[in-house]
Design an enzyme around this catalytic site. Structure first.
Site, PDB file in Angstrom:
ATOM      1  CG  HIS A 221      -6.373  -7.454  13.876  1.00 48.12           C
ATOM      2  ND1 HIS A 221      -5.889  -8.499  13.128  1.00 48.12           N
ATOM      3  CD2 HIS A 221      -6.276  -6.355  13.092  1.00 48.12           C
ATOM      4  CE1 HIS A 221      -5.487  -8.049  11.943  1.00 48.12           C
ATOM      5  NE2 HIS A 221      -5.718  -6.748  11.893  1.00 48.12           N
TER       6      HIS A 221
ATOM      7  CG  HIS B  94     -11.115  -8.040   4.642  1.00 49.98           C
ATOM      8  ND1 HIS B  94     -11.464  -8.757   3.516  1.00 49.98           N
ATOM      9  CD2 HIS B  94     -11.058  -6.745   4.256  1.00 49.98           C
ATOM     10  CE1 HIS B  94     -11.583  -7.933   2.489  1.00 49.98           C
ATOM     11  NE2 HIS B  94     -11.348  -6.721   2.911  1.00 49.98           N
TER      12      HIS B  94
ATOM     13  N   GLY C 249      -2.494   8.879  -2.577  1.00 49.94           N
ATOM     14  CA  GLY C 249      -2.733   9.941  -1.610  1.00 49.94           C
ATOM     15  C   GLY C 249      -3.910   9.669  -0.699  1.00 49.94           C
ATOM     16  N   GLY C 250      -4.241   8.405  -0.484  1.00 53.48           N
ATOM     17  CA  GLY C 250      -5.300   8.076   0.474  1.00 53.48           C
ATOM     18  C   GLY C 250      -4.821   8.413   1.885  1.00 53.48           C
ATOM     19  CG  ASN C 251      -6.402   9.324   6.398  1.00 59.19           C
ATOM     20  OD1 ASN C 251      -6.168   8.472   7.251  1.00 59.19           O
ATOM     21  ND2 ASN C 251      -6.378  10.606   6.649  1.00 59.19           N
TER      22      ASN C 251
END
Lengths: 294, 294
Positions: A119, A129, A277-279
């Site tokens: 950004h 991206h 359960g990713g960060n």
């Protein structure tokens, strides 16, 4: 799970090497801009933070391991750019088996990738991206893509042409059919139905890439990363010294809201990451630094 | 669909009357604040915009009709508060039938409600959400709730107690079992698993309310709206004149990010609305006016 440690470590090493090259290139842009600016700006620098994957909500299925490194730069050209690499492995829980190719009889997986969202300070510099990844279950494939999001799409015809040409060249080097297919996939994927508008000027998007020639697929994925870096750095340099008005900044902050809406409502990577359960900090690194819904 | 036009129009009229009372009360607060402030502030005023529901993406199933009115105030106490009323009707598409009670054999529905989200200028004034609705298929029920989101929950113990006491009183007047059940439902619903944190200090949440006594259920729903207005206006007046620092404002903008994450990732009303051709501007009226993910 397919056992080919050499390929896994080669892919992981590439994603990390590309991360290093991107970080260096973006820091150089920050330095150039600081030198060119009147006054004494401090050029932005990447900060790195490592994280370790752990079982979330006491769900043993979300284990056992791996982790990643977040690299974030907050500067004068890049208002906030996050470059994440991660390599995780374990077993899919029952609710995800069947949704992921090759996990029906064997829930084990390994996944490694790089993910970048930028950004920009200047509303005339498009946001961007890029992501590439290698996933191994009882099958093995690559996925990824890159898309360009100018704040004023109508003023970025040339940037759009350049961005697409660069990605098309990488596609064509691998397979003359890729560009058309992956461009369309991107247009379809990065679309906000509730706004009835595309996220930006598009790019390419691909998943499940397994041509049967691992080396060729991996070469294509590397090529996508390299042409992305080259063309995006070029686009940034071409726009970063333009003046902007408060009104343009306001419009930028509002358009960023669309980015948030897309990522939280639709982006599969975001939802999948948050649910497995990713960060959270790494996944939500894609969120813009400042946004308005006036 | 159950045919009871008297009840439908009574419910619709109530939601609109409550909207009017809320708008008046909030404008009075804006006036009080402007009078008390040094300098000449212009007190905020609600602006109204009506919208008509129409088939989206050429999907005839999303028709046929109804609409709503968005009322928005951008002022000196209320940075952005949206109060939406809407009354829509039609037939659910096949993909939604079965998900909604009473639509298995008859896809027609009618729904009317009021929905309010307030994001405040002063970081010491809690944000708030309130919603009540009446839905009719081959069944008929009420739903709704209200929850309080201070930016610094640790400093709002008393506000939390007051807010809960007021809602508990309304619950207790209807049924001594309601408060415990609806408070727990609220705690469960307004929770961000990926952050492992509640949205705020909670409140009540209920759905599918059909005790068999329509009049009693409707009286409860009216009571919830009335106690909400009274207690929230009290909380706003108690905090709106406090000084705040840049640091507190920054923390407010960051905490608002959690509101966005919840509404786009989890809120059923938001997702349901956007997917059934609801009015995007009205649904996303809940988005905070300015947000940061630094």
């Amino acid at each position: 799970m397919i056992n080919n440690e050499a390929r896994k470590s080669e892919a992981k090493a590439w994603f990390e090497a590309l991360r290093d090259r991107i970080c260096n290139a973006f820091e150089l842009i920050e330095e150039e801009f600081a030198k060119g600016a009147s006054g004494d700006l401090m050029p932005g620098r990447f900060e790195r933070n490592a994280w370790t994957r752990k079982a979330k909500n006491d769900d043993p299925d979300s284990g056992p391991g791996g982790g990643g490194v977040m690299s974030v730069l907050r500067g004068n050209v890049f208002e906030k750019v996050g470059v994440n690499v991660s390599t995780v492995y374990g077993e899919f829980s029952d609710s995800f088996r069947g949704q992921v190719p090759g996990t029906k009889d064997d829930p084990t997986f390994w996944a490694s990738g790089i993910s970048l969202v930028a950004h920009m300070c200047n509303p005339h510099v498009p946001a961007v991206h890029m992501n590439t990844r290698h996933i191994v279950t009882s099958k093995a494939w690559f996925g990824g893509g890159a898309d360009l999001t100018p704040m004023f799409p109508e003023n970025h015809h040339d940037d759009g042409v350049r961005f697409h040409s660069a990605l098309k060249a990488a596609c064509d080097r691998a397979n003359p059919d890729y560009y058309k297919r992956y461009k369309e996939w991107c247009d379809e994927y990065f679309f906000l139905p509730h706004r009835d508008e595309p996220r930006g000027l598009g790019g390419i998007f691909f998943d499940g890439l397994d041509s049967g020639e691992w080396k060729a697929d991996f070469a294509f994925v590397r090529d996508v990363g390299e042409v992305f870096l080259e063309i995006y750095a070029h686009i940034v340099r071409g726009q970063m010294n333009r003046e902007w008005t408060d009104e343009e900044r306001e419009r930028q902050l509002i358009r960023r809201g669309r980015y948030v809406e897309f990522n939280l409502l639709h982006d599969r990577g975001t939802k999948f990451g948050l649910m497995t359960g990713g960060n959270t900090e790494a996944i939500l690194m894609s969120m813009p630094p400042a946004v308005k819904w006036p």
